[in-house]
Design a protein around this motif. Structure first.
Motif, PDB file in Angstrom:
ATOM      1  N   ASN A   1      41.823  52.979  21.262  1.00 34.78           N
ATOM      2  CA  ASN A   1      41.812  53.897  22.208  1.00 34.78           C
ATOM      3  C   ASN A   1      41.648  55.322  21.844  1.00 34.78           C
ATOM      4  O   ASN A   1      41.054  56.305  22.288  1.00 34.78           O
ATOM      5  N   ASP A   2      42.332  55.698  20.759  1.00 35.39           N
ATOM      6  CA  ASP A   2      42.415  57.012  20.227  1.00 35.39           C
ATOM      7  C   ASP A   2      41.544  57.352  19.027  1.00 35.39           C
ATOM      8  O   ASP A   2      41.726  58.139  18.236  1.00 35.39           O
TER       9      ASP A   2
ATOM     10  N   ASN B   1      34.146  47.994  25.428  1.00 35.78           N
ATOM     11  CA  ASN B   1      35.521  47.828  25.254  1.00 35.78           C
ATOM     12  C   ASN B   1      36.027  46.497  25.192  1.00 35.78           C
ATOM     13  O   ASN B   1      36.667  46.205  24.371  1.00 35.78           O
TER      14      ASN B   1
ATOM     15  N   TRP C   1      36.117  56.622  21.639  1.00 33.91           N
ATOM     16  CA  TRP C   1      36.424  55.432  22.278  1.00 33.91           C
ATOM     17  C   TRP C   1      37.014  55.775  23.719  1.00 33.91           C
ATOM     18  O   TRP C   1      36.528  54.910  24.866  1.00 33.91           O
ATOM     19  N   SER C   2      37.685  56.583  23.770  1.00 30.93           N
ATOM     20  CA  SER C   2      38.630  56.779  25.067  1.00 30.93           C
ATOM     21  C   SER C   2      37.563  58.012  25.648  1.00 30.93           C
ATOM     22  O   SER C   2      37.381  59.028  25.201  1.00 30.93           O
TER      23      SER C   2
END
Length: 124
Positions: free
Chosen positions: A30-31, A74, A53-54
């Motif tokens: 996510n980060d 995702n 990604w986020s």
């Protein structure tokens, strides 16, 4: 342990399209920022594209802007590089890379994790 596995390279003709995949595993991303780089024989590794990604913000090298599209899935933890209107100068080994954050997404030395690379050859 982060693992990145590229696939989808091959030999195509100028003007053709090709889609590369990078399957990521080992943690949640996510980060992270995921990048694509390429390296032709005798040349330095160069930035192609990156995606956060986020949020999905994308970044491209001028040489591929308008022809290549980076995206992520995702659910599959996979990043794609759709390459359209390929040119002989796109011939290179393409690498997937990952690192936490996004501050230096176009700098190959910033990335901590790399895949093994996949060869893309574009004939004229």
């Amino acid at each position: 342990q982060v693992q990145l596995v590229e696939s989808g390279g091959g030999l195509v003709q100028a003007g053709d399209s090709l889609r590369l995949s990078c399957a990521a595993s080992g943690r949640t991303f996510n980060d992270y920022t995921m990048g694509w780089f390429r390296q032709a024989p005798g040349k330095e590794r160069e930035f192609v594209a990156a995606i956060r990604w986020s949020g999905g913000s994308t970044y491209y090298a001028d040489s591929v802007k308008g022809r290549f599209i980076i995206s992520r899935d995702n659910g599959k933890n996979t990043v794609y590089l759709q390459m359209n209107r390929l040119k002989p100068e796109d011939t290179a080994v393409y690498y997937c890379a990952a690192n936490r954050g996004y501050s230096s997404y176009s700098d190959y030395s910033w990335y901590d994790y790399w895949g093994q690379g996949t060869q893309v050859t574009v004939s004229s």
